[in-house]
Design an enzyme around this catalytic site. Structure first.
Site, PDB file in Angstrom:
ATOM      1  N   ASP A  49       0.922  -1.486  -0.119  1.00 54.93           N
ATOM      2  CA  ASP A  49       0.024   0.290  -0.413  1.00 54.93           C
ATOM      3  C   ASP A  49       0.930   1.460  -0.100  1.00 54.93           C
ATOM      4  O   ASP A  49       1.787   1.595   0.241  1.00 54.93           O
ATOM      5  CB  ASP A  49      -0.741   0.000   0.701  1.00 54.93           C
ATOM      6  N   GLN A  65       4.213   0.443   2.414  1.00 60.00           N
ATOM      7  CA  GLN A  65       4.533  -0.443   3.587  1.00 60.00           C
ATOM      8  C   GLN A  65       5.420  -1.547   2.179  1.00 60.00           C
ATOM      9  O   GLN A  65       5.582  -1.837   0.921  1.00 60.00           O
ATOM     10  CB  GLN A  65       3.083  -2.018   4.002  1.00 60.00           C
TER      11      GLN A  65
HETATM   12  C1  FRU Z   1      -3.953  -2.995   3.089  1.00 60.06           C
HETATM   13  C2  FRU Z   1      -3.120  -4.044   4.148  1.00 60.06           C
HETATM   14  C3  FRU Z   1      -3.383  -3.030   5.160  1.00 60.06           C
HETATM   15  C4  FRU Z   1      -2.739  -3.152   5.995  1.00 60.06           C
HETATM   16  C5  FRU Z   1      -1.667  -3.309   5.120  1.00 60.06           C
HETATM   17  C6  FRU Z   1      -0.133  -4.450   6.246  1.00 60.06           C
HETATM   18  O1  FRU Z   1      -3.385  -4.485   1.400  1.00 60.06           O
HETATM   19  O2  FRU Z   1      -3.785  -5.165   3.926  1.00 60.06           O
HETATM   20  O3  FRU Z   1      -4.480  -2.871   5.745  1.00 60.06           O
HETATM   21  O4  FRU Z   1      -2.781  -2.280   6.653  1.00 60.06           O
HETATM   22  O5  FRU Z   1      -1.381  -3.666   4.347  1.00 60.06           O
HETATM   23  O6  FRU Z   1       1.171  -4.366   4.845  1.00 60.06           O
END
Ligand code: FRU
Length: 535
Positions: A49, A65
């Site tokens: 994300d 992420q």
């Molecule tokens: C969405 C998600 C979020 C979480 C993140 C973890 O893709 O599942 O809800 O914070 O990815 O990497």
């Protein structure tokens, strides 16, 4: 048919030469098979994300992420890149790392210009990141309170962060409690946090980003699809003509992140509701009680917007989505990196069949990458067959624009293919107002059993001639139909680039015009390796 080809810059050569000149190691030349040339992807390792999207003093922050040790998901960090045009990106050092409170899951960032936090030093307002702590120990113990919201601040434009030692919002007893999107809400003069909680969005408010007051929940008991809700975003918008205010609530829905389930392609996607937020509750418009897809493709997830200055609400918001799908994200056949962002898109309000809708189009600054053109004079009758052959050289990616008319309402197909016979087809049935995206023979597909499943999309009844804008990169195709009325984003892995664009179908079909632009690589002008930029 008259075809004019005006190739201007040998950009592929530049893309190779410049990183070498910067001393970048071979693995980060941004020229590997499938390496996106007009989209952001991390130099190495895993990305999902977009996080912490905020623009401050002309610089767009993109946190994401990130797992810096492998090409699959792992203990989450926040990676970091910056841009001044939303097209070229410089990757900076990793911004946030896991700590004893947990991994750093998704979240947002705000510029605390008026120092509501009291964290400013020597007149420098802080950039404040609010994110989810996901505690793996609590998860391993099957506890409910696994996720809480943490805070970190930066006084050097996000180059370095100081973490607040304790979470600022504890878990009230909800297992999935994550992805805070924080923004300033001018009408009530408070910060608002939208937070995903199981299959709903909770709203909290605060005067200082440290103390949060629960306001309300908008959840699936009232409206919406099953699945875990993730990455909410509340976006204030204004209709350009009337100045009327509308609020958009984005929610990404992931039916099940497990890769072991039976095949079905639409596993995760970003949806939206249009309505009104009054500082306490979100009320969807009567005509918007069912969510709509922001993008109908299989690979557009976790989309959120760049936080804007609240005095600039009349400027269109820009959203960014992660171009993947949890059902196969960890298996796509890229090598030293995995994960890519979609093109940043501008959102516009539009009346559609008597109700308000969203349109999304690529950000205008993307046009600066246009280098070579193939133009087919219009109007061209019975233009079946090759629209362009030898498409890719010498540029890196393509921006193809064409309008197709089928007076007899007969089905047709727009097909991209390569010398290996691999093909990506957009099948349109004007009579039934539907479109089927077929990537079953698009290249490498066997890495996931559902990757080749055709994707069916309904077109608005009022759509007659269909105009397409296709953004074609080495491993993705984004389709913008009729100026963003319908968007379809898909990953593809052709073993060599597609070089032909053909129109197949009934001879009564006509094309109004075709313009295909070769695009420069964004890596030919931006440093690929982490850079230290002085704020
Ligand atoms: C969405 C998600 C979020 C979480 C993140 C973890 O893709 O599942 O809800 O914070 O990815 O990497």
């Amino acid at each position: 048919m008259k075809v004019r080809a005006a190739y201007v810059l040998p950009s592929l050569l530049l893309a190779i030469l410049i990183p070498v000149a910067l001393g970048a190691p071979a693995a980060t030349r941004y020229d590997e098979t499938y390496r996106p040339q007009i989209h952001y992807s991390p130099p190495r390792h895993w990305m999902n994300d977009p996080n912490g999207l905020v623009s401050v003093h002309g610089e767009y922050q993109l946190f994401y992420q990130y797992y810096p040790d492998a090409e699959v998901w792992g203990p989450m960090h926040w990676g970091h890149a910056v841009s001044t045009d939303l097209v070229h990106w410089a990757t900076l050092d990793t911004a946030l790392e896991p700590d004893p409170n947990g991994m750093i899951f998704s979240g947002s960032a705000v510029f605390d210009e008026h120092n509501t936090t009291g964290l400013a030093r020597e007149g420098i307002p802080p950039l404040v990141a609010i994110f989810t702590y996901h505690n793996p120990k609590a998860e391993a113990n099957h506890e409910i309170k696994v996720e809480s919201q943490g805070l970190a601040y930066s006084l050097d434009h996000g180059r370095t962060f100081q973490k607040w030692p304790q979470p600022v919002l504890d878990n009230p007893g909800v297992r999935d409690f994550r992805d805070p999107k924080v923004q300033w809400f001018a009408p009530t003069g408070r910060w608002i946090m939208s937070l995903a909680a199981t299959d709903g969005v909770r709203f909290y408010s605060s005067s200082d980003l440290f103390h949060w007051q629960f306001e309300s929940t908008f959840d699936r008991q009232r409206l919406g699809p099953p699945g875990v809700w993730e990455c909410p975003d509340l976006i204030e918008m204004q209709d350009r003509q009337t100045g009327e205010r509308h609020d958009v609530l984005l929610v990404s829905v992931n039916p099940n992140a497990s890769e072991k389930d039976p095949p079905s392609v639409k596993r995760s996607g970003t949806q939206y509701y249009l309505g009104h937020f009054d500082g306490h509750t979100f009320e969807p418009d009567a005509a918007s009680t069912q969510p709509r897809w922001l993008d109908e493709g299989a690979d557009y997830y976790a989309a959120v917007s760049w936080n804007r200055d609240h005095t600039a609400l009349s400027t269109p918001p820009v959203v960014l989505g992660w171009m993947s799908n949890w059902s196969y994200a960890q298996r796509v056949p890229t090598k030293s990196w995995r994960g890519v962002m979609a093109i940043p898109r501008q959102l516009e309000l539009a009346q559609e069949d008597g109700r308000w809708s969203l349109r999304s189009v690529p950000i205008p600054s993307l046009k600066a990458l246009r280098r070579s053109t193939i133009h087919v004079e219009h109007p061209v009758a019975a233009q079946l067959g090759d629209l362009a052959n030898g498409l890719t050289a010498p540029t890196a990616a393509l921006d193809a624009n064409l309008t197709v008319q089928s007076p007899g309402r007969r089905p047709y197909a727009l097909v991209l293919s390569n010398q290996q016979g691999e093909r990506f087809a957009i099948n349109v049935d004007p009579e039934r107002h539907d479109m089927t995206i077929d990537r079953s023979h698009s290249g490498e597909v066997a890495f996931a059993e559902n990757f080749g499943t055709p994707i069916n999309v309904k077109l608005p009844e009022s759509m007659d001639a269909v105009s397409f804008r296709l953004l074609i990169d080495r491993s993705s195709i984004e389709i913008f139909v009729d100026e963003g009325r319908v968007n379809i984003t898909t990953l593809v892995f052709p073993t060599t680039p597609y070089t032909r664009l053909r129109l197949e179908g009934d001879p009564s079909i006509t094309i109004q015009s075709v313009d295909i632009f070769g695009l420069d690589s964004i890596w030919s002008t931006a440093a690929a390796e982490p850079t230290s930029i002085n704020p």
